[in-house]
Design a protein around this motif. Structure first.
Motif, PDB file in Angstrom:
ATOM      1  N   GLY A  87      -5.016 -85.729-114.662  1.00  0.00           N
ATOM      2  CA  GLY A  87      -3.673 -85.328-114.270  1.00  0.00           C
ATOM      3  C   GLY A  87      -2.977 -84.443-115.280  1.00  0.00           C
ATOM      4  O   GLY A  87      -1.843 -84.044-115.062  1.00  0.00           O
ATOM      5  N   SER A 125      -2.137 -80.888-113.858  1.00  0.00           N
ATOM      6  CA  SER A 125      -1.047 -80.943-112.877  1.00  0.00           C
ATOM      7  C   SER A 125       0.305 -81.070-113.556  1.00  0.00           C
ATOM      8  O   SER A 125       1.270 -80.389-113.192  1.00  0.00           O
ATOM      9  N   THR A 129       3.408 -78.334-113.559  1.00  0.00           N
ATOM     10  CA  THR A 129       4.747 -78.741-113.118  1.00  0.00           C
ATOM     11  C   THR A 129       5.779 -78.485-114.208  1.00  0.00           C
ATOM     12  O   THR A 129       6.897 -78.016-113.933  1.00  0.00           O
ATOM     13  N   ASP A 154      -7.010 -82.032-108.637  1.00  0.00           N
ATOM     14  CA  ASP A 154      -5.578 -82.277-108.805  1.00  0.00           C
ATOM     15  C   ASP A 154      -4.828 -81.031-109.237  1.00  0.00           C
ATOM     16  O   ASP A 154      -3.754 -80.720-108.709  1.00  0.00           O
ATOM     17  N   THR A 155      -5.379 -80.302-110.211  1.00  0.00           N
ATOM     18  CA  THR A 155      -4.679 -79.130-110.729  1.00  0.00           C
ATOM     19  C   THR A 155      -4.548 -78.057-109.659  1.00  0.00           C
ATOM     20  O   THR A 155      -3.482 -77.463-109.486  1.00  0.00           O
ATOM     21  N   THR A 166      -1.982 -79.096-107.057  1.00  0.00           N
ATOM     22  CA  THR A 166      -0.623 -78.921-107.573  1.00  0.00           C
ATOM     23  C   THR A 166      -0.218 -77.459-107.530  1.00  0.00           C
ATOM     24  O   THR A 166       0.907 -77.121-107.139  1.00  0.00           O
TER      25      THR A 166
END
Length: 640
Positions: A263, A266, A270, A306-307, A310
């Motif tokens: 994570g 991500s 963000t 995940d990345t 995102t």
């Protein structure tokens, strides 16, 4: 929740850091003042540097050994503490740390000799163990000992403290905001590239006039994808665009998002997005982003994508006006033509700008720009032919052209001369081939003779189609892309000689041209076979044969150039396809090599004559080669 928020704020404001700092100081002081409540022993201690006292343990009767301790094993000079039964003294052998590692492995562990680490209580009771005519450990040494014993714990504690204040690696956006006034250069620095400048001007117009596009119901974020070869100016363009729009730039790379934490990428994306939103209008430039464009769902771990997931969400923008002024610009050396990319990701980019390598006119202008930035006294413009340099530097990016010009400056400085066409040529040769070495082959006459014939074989197969048209040497020279023939070694490519030729801007090749390329590559090995026999071919042809194999595979299997069925056989899984394709490649290789041998027989005399001259001079330029050929033969052949 309020309690958690308050605790986080206390971390952010540094209160906990202060408490932990005081705690560390208290532990350090405690280590300094702590003294074991044990009275010193009166047992005499004998210091020594004789390592044989330790090595003899392998052959001595271990029953006589009372105990063996190692004091300060992590120091630069560990001490072996030996106490024998019935002895009135303690023997201490001081050894270097590197020797200690060998003794521990080869003597103690190998022969099963029991030992232990000397504890602080023992050292306090026997102070002479560490006293070899040096002062007792000072307070600083005590602190160092404490820190060494607890290094892992202290490092982990410090890591957590710093992470809570500034963010663990990969868990926050480490990219900084670059203000437009701090961005260097402008769009005018992109020499030529009018098609790309036109696309950028259109993009700028779209960003400045969002209302017009909203009237057409186009309200998506203008995400931009820049693709193309390395060194063509993609990174610079992002800065130019931000400067022209007078908005800040946040730059990061795809590799910086690979933190190793699940994570982490991500959270970093963000955080960068929130930082951009705080600026209002801002460009986020994500460089080297090809890893994020690979198709998702290929990994066996659910967090692998995940990345990318995102990024997909952030590229769509947020429902509120928070991110309406954020523009994503991503750059990659690959595009969807040469790499499989995720379709959903590609759809997020309404603007795609594909960079290309400069053409001949643009290369000339780029060279002129790079040279004009130097002091005029450094260049001999009267002996500088930029048209010729632009010709020989085909397929070089602007960054590589600048490298050639800078290398020319280095050569001129070293030789205390001015930059001329010759200096730029040698700079191009150094940048494309690497360093050449004459001494490696100077004493190897037989090897150099073989190399000379090999390289001349390449050259004659290069000009053979032109000679078969009945052209004169002057006409052949004008159409030949030869630059030089050399018998100097090149460590970069592992060769003892080479033929340096200029490339062509146009990459499209016909079947006839590709066959001629194969024959030219076969020219070296064919020359060796003609002069030394089939069993005299050397390993110097390995690189040529590897290239031929790849080209024939492309021609036969992937392009079906010899078949009416235009198929890419490399994609077919039929069991018979590989064997049939292999037979066809072998047949075509045999045919083209036979043609090469037949053509080469007509040049053996010229090769023999030029070999001696090339052996003497080591290098022949294009002018020298054709001057010699014109002297030897006026018209080598008539049209076939």
């Amino acid at each position: 929740m309020p309690r958690i928020s308050k605790l986080y704020d206390s971390f952010k404001n540094g209160y906990v850091v202060a408490v932990l700092t005081v705690l560390l100081a208290f532990l350090a002081v405690a280590a300094l003042v702590y003294k074991p409540l044990t009275m010193p022993s009166t047992t005499p201690v004998v210091q020594s540097h004789d390592i044989s006292e330790v090595t003899r343990l392998a052959s001595l009767d271990r029953k006589n050994l009372d105990y063996l301790l190692i004091a300060e094993p992590l120091s630069d000079f560990p001490r072996y503490v030996l106490k024998y039964k019935g002895a009135d003294e303690i023997r201490v052998v001081k050894v270097p740390s590197s020797t200690h590692a060998n003794l521990e492995r080869e003597v103690l562990l190998k022969h099963g000799i029991p030992y232990a680490i000397a504890q602080p209580q023992y050292l306090a009771k026997h102070p002479g163990v560490l006293d070899d005519k040096e002062a007792q450990r000072s307070a600083l040494a005590e602190l160092a000992s404490f820190l060494a014993r607890n290094a892992i714990g202290i490092a982990l504690l410090a890591f957590l403290v710093i992470g809570l204040r500034k963010g663990l690696p990969g868990l926050t956006g480490g990219a900084s905001v670059i203000k437009p006034e701090n961005l260097k250069g402008s769009m005018d620095d992109l020499v030529g590239m009018e098609d790309i400048k036109s696309e950028v001007a259109h993009l700028e117009e779209m960003i400045r006039n969002r209302d017009i596009y909203r009237s057409h119901n186009i309200d998506k974020p203008f995400n931009v994808m820049l693709t193309g070869p390395a060194g063509t100016g993609k990174t610079k363009l992002a800065g130019y665009l931000a400067k022209k729009l007078d908005i800040p730039l946040i730059q990061t790379s795809g590799s910086s998002l690979e933190s190793g934490f699940v994570g982490g990428g991500s959270k970093a994306l963000t955080a960068i997005y929130k930082k951009a939103c705080a600026q209002g209008r801002c460009i986020i430039f994500l460089d080297e982003a090809q890893s994020l464009f690979m198709p998702r769902g290929r990994g066996d771990k659910k967090w692998d994508d995940d990345t990318a997931n995102t990024l997909l969400g952030l590229l769509d923008g947020v429902k509120s006006d928070e991110g309406s002024g954020v523009i994503w610009v991503v750059a990659s050396n690959f595009d969807d033509n040469n790499m499989q990319m995720d379709e959903a990701m590609l759809r997020r980019f309404s603007v795609k700008i594909n960079f290309r390598l400069p053409n001949r006119a643009e290369r000339r202008e780029l060279l002129n720009v790079f040279l004009s930035r130097k002091d005029p006294a450094c260049i001999d413009w009267s002996r500088l032919n930029l048209d010729y340099v632009a010709d020989i530097t085909a397929n070089l990016s602007p960054a590589l052209l600048e490298t050639v010009v800078d290398r020319a400056s280095m050569i001129a400085i070293q030789e205390k001369s001015l930059i001329t066409t010759d200096v730029l040529f040698r700079a191009f040769e150094r940048a494309s081939i690497g360093m050449t070495d004459r001494a490696t082959t100077a004493e190897k006459e037989k090897e150099r003779e073989r190399v000379a014939r090999h390289e001349l074989g390449h050259f004659f197969m290069q000009i053979d189609p032109l000679l078969r048209q009945g052209l004169s040497w002057e006409e052949v020279k004008a159409r030949s892309n030869l630059l030089k023939i050399s018998t100097e070694s090149v460590s970069k490519i592992g060769a003892l000689g080479y033929v340096l030729s200029s490339a062509n801007d146009v990459s499209l090749r016909t079947l006839e041209e590709m066959e001629q390329d194969v024959i030219q590559l076969y020219g070296g090995v064919a020359a060796e076979e003609l002069f030394y026999g089939p069993r005299g071919i050397s390993t110097g042809s390995q690189n040529d044969i590897q290239k031929v194999t790849g080209m024939l595979d492309l021609m036969v299997n992937r392009l079906s150039m010899y078949s009416r069925s235009k198929l890419d056989y490399s994609q077919l899984k039929a069991e018979a396809s590989p064997e049939e394709a292999l037979r066809e490649v072998e047949a075509k290789a045999d045919e083209l090599y036979s043609r090469t041998l037949e053509a080469m027989k007509e040049y053996t005399g010229l090769i023999s004559a030029l070999t001696g001259i090339l052996m003497e001079r080591y290098v022949l330029s294009k002018d020298e080669v054709f001057e010699l050929l014109a002297q030897m033969v006026e018209l080598p052949r008539k049209a076939a």
